[in-house]
Design an enzyme around this catalytic site. Structure first.
Site, PDB file in Angstrom:
ATOM      1  N   ARG A  61     -12.671 -19.133  -2.374  1.00  0.00           N
ATOM      2  CA  ARG A  61     -13.731 -19.313  -3.749  1.00  0.00           C
ATOM      3  C   ARG A  61     -13.740 -20.736  -3.795  1.00  0.00           C
ATOM      4  O   ARG A  61     -12.952 -21.650  -4.109  1.00  0.00           O
ATOM      5  CB  ARG A  61     -13.090 -18.616  -4.872  1.00  0.00           C
ATOM      6  CG  ARG A  61     -13.665 -18.896  -5.981  1.00  0.00           C
ATOM      7  CD  ARG A  61     -14.867 -17.947  -6.197  1.00  0.00           C
ATOM      8  NE  ARG A  61     -15.655 -18.036  -7.235  1.00  0.00           N
ATOM      9  CZ  ARG A  61     -16.663 -18.541  -7.887  1.00  0.00           C
ATOM     10  NH1 ARG A  61     -17.185 -19.390  -6.769  1.00  0.00           N
ATOM     11  NH2 ARG A  61     -17.371 -18.507  -8.968  1.00  0.00           N
ATOM     12  N   PRO A  63     -15.277 -23.166  -6.006  1.00  0.00           N
ATOM     13  CA  PRO A  63     -14.818 -24.022  -7.222  1.00  0.00           C
ATOM     14  C   PRO A  63     -13.263 -24.184  -7.414  1.00  0.00           C
ATOM     15  O   PRO A  63     -13.055 -25.067  -7.902  1.00  0.00           O
ATOM     16  CB  PRO A  63     -15.643 -23.273  -8.284  1.00  0.00           C
ATOM     17  CG  PRO A  63     -16.823 -22.360  -7.724  1.00  0.00           C
ATOM     18  CD  PRO A  63     -16.348 -21.973  -6.261  1.00  0.00           C
ATOM     19  N   ASP A  64     -12.612 -23.047  -6.914  1.00  0.00           N
ATOM     20  CA  ASP A  64     -11.422 -23.279  -7.099  1.00  0.00           C
ATOM     21  C   ASP A  64     -10.668 -24.278  -6.087  1.00  0.00           C
ATOM     22  O   ASP A  64      -9.486 -24.685  -6.603  1.00  0.00           O
ATOM     23  CB  ASP A  64     -10.522 -21.716  -6.909  1.00  0.00           C
ATOM     24  CG  ASP A  64     -10.930 -20.857  -8.111  1.00  0.00           C
ATOM     25  OD1 ASP A  64     -11.547 -21.169  -9.034  1.00  0.00           O
ATOM     26  OD2 ASP A  64     -10.539 -19.533  -7.928  1.00  0.00           O
ATOM     27  N   ARG A  66     -12.123 -25.650  -2.971  1.00  0.00           N
ATOM     28  CA  ARG A  66     -13.027 -26.507  -1.934  1.00  0.00           C
ATOM     29  C   ARG A  66     -12.604 -28.063  -1.705  1.00  0.00           C
ATOM     30  O   ARG A  66     -12.177 -28.675  -0.680  1.00  0.00           O
ATOM     31  CB  ARG A  66     -14.268 -26.336  -2.144  1.00  0.00           C
ATOM     32  CG  ARG A  66     -15.088 -27.228  -0.899  1.00  0.00           C
ATOM     33  CD  ARG A  66     -16.586 -27.180  -1.195  1.00  0.00           C
ATOM     34  NE  ARG A  66     -17.118 -25.699  -0.706  1.00  0.00           N
ATOM     35  CZ  ARG A  66     -17.822 -25.047  -1.616  1.00  0.00           C
ATOM     36  NH1 ARG A  66     -17.925 -25.341  -2.911  1.00  0.00           N
ATOM     37  NH2 ARG A  66     -18.222 -23.712  -1.484  1.00  0.00           N
ATOM     38  N   GLU A 128     -16.226 -10.552   2.516  1.00  0.00           N
ATOM     39  CA  GLU A 128     -15.436 -11.447   3.737  1.00  0.00           C
ATOM     40  C   GLU A 128     -14.103 -10.542   3.950  1.00  0.00           C
ATOM     41  O   GLU A 128     -13.743 -10.220   5.068  1.00  0.00           O
ATOM     42  CB  GLU A 128     -15.411 -12.575   3.489  1.00  0.00           C
ATOM     43  CG  GLU A 128     -16.676 -13.602   3.548  1.00  0.00           C
ATOM     44  CD  GLU A 128     -16.556 -15.001   3.234  1.00  0.00           C
ATOM     45  OE1 GLU A 128     -17.698 -15.619   3.339  1.00  0.00           O
ATOM     46  OE2 GLU A 128     -15.280 -15.394   2.813  1.00  0.00           O
TER      47      GLU A 128
END
Length: 592
Positions: A61, A63-64, A66, A128
């Site tokens: 995810r 925003p958590d 990257r 995914e």
């Protein structure tokens, strides 16, 4: 950065064209954004994608994680030569993950979902994850979950924030069955063995990578050396080598590396006895337990400066997990002396002839971090004599039972000989000195050959070794000085089983310096001294020595040594031509 937008646009042109009607009036503009700056290749989409050869797929995810954890993970994997796919694009509401993304998941051998607290809020992440688990079930792909600042129990319970994420998906029109599939996928991931970042040194990223990267490398079999399949008779050797290295080892698995000191082990034996194979097996089982590892072969002589620098650059690059190119050997030696004193490394140096080569390539073997292991293979059993605490292990020819099994695998395709070939097989393995290299070569040659060919081969082997085997064995012989060569030939032709004291009198009278010569032969495993001081030599080495003498001249009386009674007698009875023969066997019985 491996982005779907940047990398897969050419692949997806056709599929996006077909899907425009499903995505509404903005689909065409989205398609244009994705293909900008990526000209369409003339090759097929599938071939374009296949060329990427992804090994690891990251699902996360954005925003958590990257800009912190994922960037560090991606770089760490790339630094050790692992080709990683990460998808940086978030799908618009209502879109399915593309066939290209599914292909990237299927192609990757290791799938790493990084499950964070907000992971379930992403529709694409959940899709995914379902695909990742399907690949595990249908394609036996490896999954290594990373629980980023959460616990696996959070996935089983699925309370806040997961419950909130699923409620939002339902409000956005996702059907109940799909949501239930996503819930089950998260629960299954929670049951798999993975890494909890919060439990690894309070989440320090470098510590997480130190533990994760070796596991990924092991799953991908990165850095493993090629070893012949269906090995025979190596287990007890491996077990003993591991013991000398301070490794607890059971059923082919490393349990624990016990000692924190730097350990150096020399594996020695005659050519063709299997030193390299054993060292490779040990290296493959150990390498993932070290912070860096390197295998160097064909160690050059001191004067081969370019080759030395090339190996030094290779060693430093391997241990640093990135390419390094230094311009001179002195700079490389400085790096080796300073850079790895706190790093636990495994180094295999294959086929070293003398300790000067070790000095030339890496200098002080003790300049590596606590717990490091250095393995050296050599024909020379004194290669590590100047290292006070170095261990050695001699690899001897195979036991008869194991030699027959290995030979049979090559000659008959099974563990035992065909009926009618039992006696011939035993005679051949004895003629080959029970050396693995010779057994494999000759066994492969005799596969599906007639018994007549087998008998001719045995006769020829008794006269001279197979040419490739002879080449390997003769390397040790060629390394001897002239006096030691003469002593070797004397033993091969006349003195096997004889007391060394008698032979020493003869050699001293001939000024061959036998103490030094015998020591050189023993160092290279070309001769042994028995319990009763008798001179001993393997059958294949005896055949080599006699072959060297036979090749001196086609006419026996022109050779330096004769050991066949009839040839010796014929030569003694000659009335003309001065004899060049310097040694004759058992002549007394022929004298009147």
């Amino acid at each position: 950065m491996e982005s779907r937008t940047a990398m897969l646009s050419s692949l997806q042109n056709a599929s996006w064209e077909c899907d425009d009607s499903r995505h509404g009036p903005d689909a065409a503009s989205r398609k244009r954004r994705r293909t900008t700056g990526s000209p369409v290749s003339s090759s097929s989409p599938s071939s374009d994608f296949a060329g990427n050869n992804y090994e690891v797929f990251l699902s996360f995810r954005g925003p958590d994680t990257r800009k912190g954890f994922i960037d560090f993970l991606y770089k760490s994997l790339n630094d050790v030569g692992i080709h990683v796919f990460r998808d940086d694009d978030e799908l618009p509401v209502g879109e399915e993950i593309t066939p290209a993304l599914i292909a990237a998941i299927k192609q990757s051998e290791v799938l790493i979902p990084i499950i964070s607290g907000d992971y379930a809020s992403s529709k694409s992440c959940l899709m995914e994850l379902v695909q990742i688990l399907e690949c595990k079930q249908t394609m036996s792909r490896e999954i290594i979950p990373i629980f980023y600042e959460i616990s696996p129990s959070d996935l089983k319970d699925q309370g806040h924030p997961f419950e909130e994420s699923f409620s939002k998906h339902k409000r956005n029109g996702v059907d109940n069955k799909t949501i239930e599939d996503w819930r089950l996928a998260l629960k299954e991931i929670g049951t798999l063995k993975g890494f909890e970042t919060a439990k690894i040194h309070d989440g320090h990223q470098s510590e997480v990578m130190d533990k994760l990267i070796p596991v990924v490398q092991q799953k991908l079999k990165k850095g493993r050396l090629i070893v012949t399949e269906n090995l025979v008779g190596v287990d007890h050797h491996v077990q003993e080598i591991m013991r000398k290295l301070g490794v607890v080892h059971h059923n082919g698995q490393v349990i624990k590396i016990c000692e924190s000191d730097v350990r150096v082990l020399g594996i020695y034996g005659i050519g063709g006895v299997g030193k390299t194979t054993l060292a490779n097996v040990v290296y493959n089982q150990l390498c993932y337990y070290f912070q860096g590892y390197s295998h160097l072969r064909e160690i050059p002589k001191k004067h081969q400066h370019d080759r030395i620098l090339s190996l030094q650059n290779q060693l430093i690059s391997n241990l640093r997990n990135r390419n390094v190119t230094l311009q001179c050997s002195n700079d490389a030696m400085t790096v080796l002396d300073k850079a790895f004193r706190r790093k636990r490394v495994l180094i295999l140096l294959d086929n070293v002839e003398d300790d000067g080569q070790l000095d030339a390539v890496i200098g002080d073997l003790n300049c590596f971090g606590s717990g490091s292991r250095i393995i050296v293979t050599s024909r020379n059993n004194s290669i590590l004599s100047r290292f006070e605490k170095a261990e050695t292990y001699e690899v001897k020819p195979m036991e008869e039972e194991k030699a027959l099994q290995l030979f049979s695998k090559r000659a008959f395709g099974r563990d035992f000989p065909d009926k009618g070939f039992e006696s011939l097989s035993m005679d051949i393995i004895k003629a080959l000195g029970q050396l693995p290299l010779a057994l494999e070569m000759i066994g492969s040659y005799l596969f599906k050959k007639t018994k007549g060919v087998w008998k001719e081969t045995l006769k020829k082997l008794k006269e001279a070794p197979h040419r490739e085997v002879e080449h390997v064995l003769k390397i040790s012989y060629d390394a001897l000085d002239e006096d030691a060569k003469q002593i070797f030939l004397d033993i091969a032709c006349f003195l096997i089983g004889k007391n060394k004291r008698i032979a020493f009198y003869m050699w001293e009278d001939c000024e061959l310096y036998p103490h030094r010569g015998i020591d050189a032969l023993r160092v290279l495993s070309l001769v042994k001294i028995g319990q009763n001081k008798e001179l001993l030599m393997d059958d294949l080495l005896r055949t080599l020595g006699r072959s060297i003498v036979s090749n001196e001249d086609p006419i026996p009386h022109n050779r330096s040594r004769l050991w066949m009674h009839n040839q010796a007698l014929s030569t003694l009875q000659r009335k003309k031509d001065p004899m060049t023969v310097s040694h004759l066997k058992n002549l007394a019985r022929y004298r009147n």
